[in-house]
Design a protein around this motif. Structure first.
Motif, mmCIF file in Angstrom:
data_model
loop_
_atom_site.group_PDB
_atom_site.id
_atom_site.type_symbol
_atom_site.label_atom_id
_atom_site.label_comp_id
_atom_site.label_asym_id
_atom_site.label_seq_id
_atom_site.Cartn_x
_atom_site.Cartn_y
_atom_site.Cartn_z
ATOM 1 N N TYR A 106 0.843 -1.181 0.000
ATOM 2 C CA TYR A 106 0.000 0.000 0.000
ATOM 3 C C TYR A 106 0.889 1.244 0.000
ATOM 4 O O TYR A 106 2.010 1.207 0.473
ATOM 5 C CB TYR A 106 -0.845 0.073 1.276
ATOM 6 C CG TYR A 106 -1.911 -0.976 1.426
ATOM 7 C CD1 TYR A 106 -1.642 -2.182 2.070
ATOM 8 C CD2 TYR A 106 -3.217 -0.755 0.973
ATOM 9 C CE1 TYR A 106 -2.626 -3.145 2.233
ATOM 10 C CE2 TYR A 106 -4.205 -1.708 1.136
ATOM 11 C CZ TYR A 106 -3.903 -2.899 1.773
ATOM 12 O OH TYR A 106 -4.896 -3.849 1.939
ATOM 13 N N GLN A 108 0.543 5.408 1.332
ATOM 14 C CA GLN A 108 -0.280 6.312 2.134
ATOM 15 C C GLN A 108 0.246 7.720 1.952
ATOM 16 O O GLN A 108 1.345 8.047 2.391
ATOM 17 C CB GLN A 108 -0.241 5.916 3.616
ATOM 18 C CG GLN A 108 -1.190 6.732 4.486
ATOM 19 C CD GLN A 108 -1.194 6.251 5.931
ATOM 20 O OE1 GLN A 108 -0.161 5.913 6.499
ATOM 21 N NE2 GLN A 108 -2.383 6.213 6.545
ATOM 22 N N GLY A 140 -2.976 12.800 4.545
ATOM 23 C CA GLY A 140 -4.393 13.128 4.511
ATOM 24 C C GLY A 140 -5.227 12.249 3.609
ATOM 25 O O GLY A 140 -6.397 12.554 3.363
ATOM 26 N N MET A 141 -4.630 11.161 3.134
ATOM 27 C CA MET A 141 -5.362 10.270 2.231
ATOM 28 C C MET A 141 -5.415 8.869 2.818
ATOM 29 O O MET A 141 -4.624 8.502 3.674
ATOM 30 C CB MET A 141 -4.672 10.224 0.857
ATOM 31 C CG MET A 141 -4.538 11.577 0.190
ATOM 32 S SD MET A 141 -6.132 12.307 -0.189
ATOM 33 C CE MET A 141 -6.698 11.230 -1.490
ATOM 34 N N GLY A 142 -6.332 8.088 2.319
ATOM 35 C CA GLY A 142 -6.420 6.701 2.760
ATOM 36 C C GLY A 142 -5.350 5.835 2.112
ATOM 37 O O GLY A 142 -4.738 6.218 1.123
ATOM 38 N N LEU A 143 -5.124 4.685 2.680
ATOM 39 C CA LEU A 143 -4.199 3.722 2.091
ATOM 40 C C LEU A 143 -4.728 3.258 0.739
ATOM 41 O O LEU A 143 -5.912 2.955 0.599
ATOM 42 C CB LEU A 143 -4.050 2.515 3.016
ATOM 43 C CG LEU A 143 -3.265 2.762 4.303
ATOM 44 C CD1 LEU A 143 -3.715 1.823 5.395
ATOM 45 C CD2 LEU A 143 -1.782 2.575 4.030
ATOM 46 N N LEU A 162 -4.073 0.473 -2.411
ATOM 47 C CA LEU A 162 -3.424 -0.793 -2.737
ATOM 48 C C LEU A 162 -2.681 -0.677 -4.054
ATOM 49 O O LEU A 162 -3.265 -0.307 -5.086
ATOM 50 C CB LEU A 162 -4.470 -1.899 -2.809
ATOM 51 C CG LEU A 162 -3.945 -3.308 -3.081
ATOM 52 C CD1 LEU A 162 -3.081 -3.790 -1.918
ATOM 53 C CD2 LEU A 162 -5.114 -4.266 -3.308
ATOM 54 N N PHE A 199 3.597 0.865 2.823
ATOM 55 C CA PHE A 199 3.381 -0.184 3.809
ATOM 56 C C PHE A 199 3.202 -1.528 3.124
ATOM 57 O O PHE A 199 2.466 -1.648 2.146
ATOM 58 C CB PHE A 199 2.139 0.106 4.644
ATOM 59 C CG PHE A 199 2.293 1.260 5.587
ATOM 60 C CD1 PHE A 199 1.761 2.504 5.265
ATOM 61 C CD2 PHE A 199 2.965 1.116 6.786
ATOM 62 C CE1 PHE A 199 1.903 3.570 6.128
ATOM 63 C CE2 PHE A 199 3.112 2.178 7.656
ATOM 64 C CZ PHE A 199 2.591 3.409 7.327
ATOM 65 N N PRO A 212 -0.560 0.439 10.432
ATOM 66 C CA PRO A 212 -1.862 0.209 11.073
ATOM 67 C C PRO A 212 -1.887 -1.087 11.869
ATOM 68 O O PRO A 212 -1.262 -2.076 11.487
ATOM 69 C CB PRO A 212 -2.823 0.144 9.889
ATOM 70 C CG PRO A 212 -2.145 0.892 8.792
ATOM 71 C CD PRO A 212 -0.689 0.605 8.983
ATOM 72 N N LEU A 269 -8.444 4.224 11.494
ATOM 73 C CA LEU A 269 -8.753 3.992 10.087
ATOM 74 C C LEU A 269 -9.901 3.007 9.961
ATOM 75 O O LEU A 269 -9.960 2.009 10.690
ATOM 76 C CB LEU A 269 -7.542 3.421 9.345
ATOM 77 C CG LEU A 269 -6.235 4.198 9.421
ATOM 78 C CD1 LEU A 269 -5.120 3.429 8.713
ATOM 79 C CD2 LEU A 269 -6.395 5.569 8.801
ATOM 80 N N ASN A 325 -10.722 -6.287 -2.477
ATOM 81 C CA ASN A 325 -9.620 -5.711 -1.721
ATOM 82 C C ASN A 325 -10.139 -4.682 -0.725
ATOM 83 O O ASN A 325 -11.260 -4.205 -0.825
ATOM 84 C CB ASN A 325 -8.619 -5.056 -2.675
ATOM 85 C CG ASN A 325 -7.916 -6.080 -3.536
ATOM 86 O OD1 ASN A 325 -7.472 -7.122 -3.048
ATOM 87 N ND2 ASN A 325 -7.792 -5.805 -4.819
ATOM 88 N N LEU A 326 -9.297 -4.331 0.251
ATOM 89 C CA LEU A 326 -9.703 -3.353 1.252
ATOM 90 C C LEU A 326 -9.696 -1.944 0.672
ATOM 91 O O LEU A 326 -8.770 -1.561 -0.046
ATOM 92 C CB LEU A 326 -8.770 -3.403 2.454
ATOM 93 C CG LEU A 326 -8.845 -4.648 3.342
ATOM 94 C CD1 LEU A 326 -7.974 -4.462 4.577
ATOM 95 C CD2 LEU A 326 -10.275 -4.937 3.758
ATOM 96 N N PHE A 345 -9.803 1.890 2.074
ATOM 97 C CA PHE A 345 -9.623 2.612 3.321
ATOM 98 C C PHE A 345 -10.194 4.020 3.255
ATOM 99 O O PHE A 345 -10.158 4.677 2.208
ATOM 100 C CB PHE A 345 -8.126 2.728 3.649
ATOM 101 C CG PHE A 345 -7.527 1.488 4.226
ATOM 102 C CD1 PHE A 345 -7.076 0.469 3.398
ATOM 103 C CD2 PHE A 345 -7.415 1.328 5.597
ATOM 104 C CE1 PHE A 345 -6.520 -0.688 3.929
ATOM 105 C CE2 PHE A 345 -6.860 0.182 6.141
ATOM 106 C CZ PHE A 345 -6.407 -0.830 5.305
ATOM 107 N N GLY A 346 -10.700 4.494 4.401
ATOM 108 C CA GLY A 346 -11.017 5.903 4.553
ATOM 109 C C GLY A 346 -9.758 6.680 4.893
ATOM 110 O O GLY A 346 -8.677 6.104 5.066
ATOM 111 N N LYS A 347 -9.900 8.014 5.015
ATOM 112 C CA LYS A 347 -8.737 8.860 5.285
ATOM 113 C C LYS A 347 -8.354 8.872 6.753
ATOM 114 O O LYS A 347 -7.272 9.347 7.103
ATOM 115 C CB LYS A 347 -9.018 10.282 4.809
ATOM 116 C CG LYS A 347 -9.222 10.394 3.303
ATOM 117 C CD LYS A 347 -9.507 11.811 2.884
ATOM 118 C CE LYS A 347 -9.724 11.892 1.365
ATOM 119 N NZ LYS A 347 -10.002 13.283 0.916
ATOM 120 N N GLY A 348 -9.222 8.388 7.604
ATOM 121 C CA GLY A 348 -8.899 8.307 9.011
ATOM 122 C C GLY A 348 -9.410 9.469 9.841
ATOM 123 O O GLY A 348 -9.711 10.549 9.320
#
Lengths: 117, 110
Positions: free
Chosen positions: A35, A37, A40-43, A45, A90, B44, B87, B97-98, B100-103
């Motif tokens: 991944y 990152q 300010g953004m999501g992970l 893939l 990651f 994470p 997260l 697949n996963l 993700f949000g920004k958290g």
């Protein structure tokens, strides 16, 4: 168990250089993931692998390559680095259920912070 | 398009002040909603998985709940050590697949 380990922890590249981010897990997990990152953004893939010799693209694969010659290792190769590849990377792994699908717990490494200037 | 939205982006609490974090999602064929905790400079760490509306899971001061459109992470009487980014991710869609949000960045002051 060390879990998922990544090297290096930090790296600065010049535009156009290449490098390999290393990822190793000692949990005998079949599934491995890369991944990125961004702040300010999501992970997101990049690539994933369901076992040695098998890899597939994720959401943002352009500019990257992977290989999976062993269960333990899943290196990520950056060719011709660009500033847009500045990010934290990651690696993660998970084990399959009895039916061969990944379990839902992904174990993450500590990350590699890459800056491309 | 599959999407995960977390709110608020940041939350500051006093120690002992309970609150909730929200994760709303749009996904075709939800196959699990996940909560992870991320400390600065680290990867994470898995907290919970929820599969169906009405399901709840607890761990220490944290409780996660799920409806058909959103999930909440309730934090009861938080302590400074609960400070982290939380997260939310969903598994669904064609590849499974996963996503993700920004958290939500949580800060708990003593």
């Amino acid at each position: 168990n060390a879990g998922v380990t990544q090297t290096p922890k930090f790296r600065i590249l010049k535009i156009g250089q290449s490098m390999t981010l290393q990822c190793t897990q000692d949990m005998n997990h079949n599934y491995m993931y890369w991944y990125r990152q961004d702040p300010g953004m999501g992970l997101k893939l990049i690539y994933y692998s369901v076992g040695a010799g098998i890899t597939d693209k994720g959401e943002v694969p352009n500019g990257y390559n992977v290989s999976r010659s062993t269960t333990e290792d899943f290196p990520l190769r950056l060719e011709l680095a660009a500033p847009s590849q500045t990010s934290v990377y990651f690696c993660a792994s998970s084990y399959p259920t009895d039916r061969g699908v990944p379990t839902d717990t992904q174990y993450f490494g500590p990350g590699t912070r890459l800056t491309v200037l | 398009e599959d999407q995960v939205t977390q709110s608020p982006e940041a939350l500051r609490l006093q120690e002992g002040e309970s609150s909730s974090l929200n994760c709303s999602y749009t996904v075709s064929g939800l196959r699990g909603l996940f909560w992870y905790r991320q400390d600065p400079g680290k990867g994470p760490e898995f907290l919970f998985t929820l599969y169906s509306a009405g399901e709840e899971k607890e761990k220490e001061r944290l409780k996660a709940t799920l409806t058909k459109k959103e999930s909440f992470l309730h934090i009861t009487a938080p302590k400074p050590e609960d400070s982290a980014t939380y997260l939310c991710a969903v598994r669904g869609g064609s590849q499974g697949n996963l996503i993700f949000g920004k958290g939500t960045k949580l800060s708990v002051k003593p």
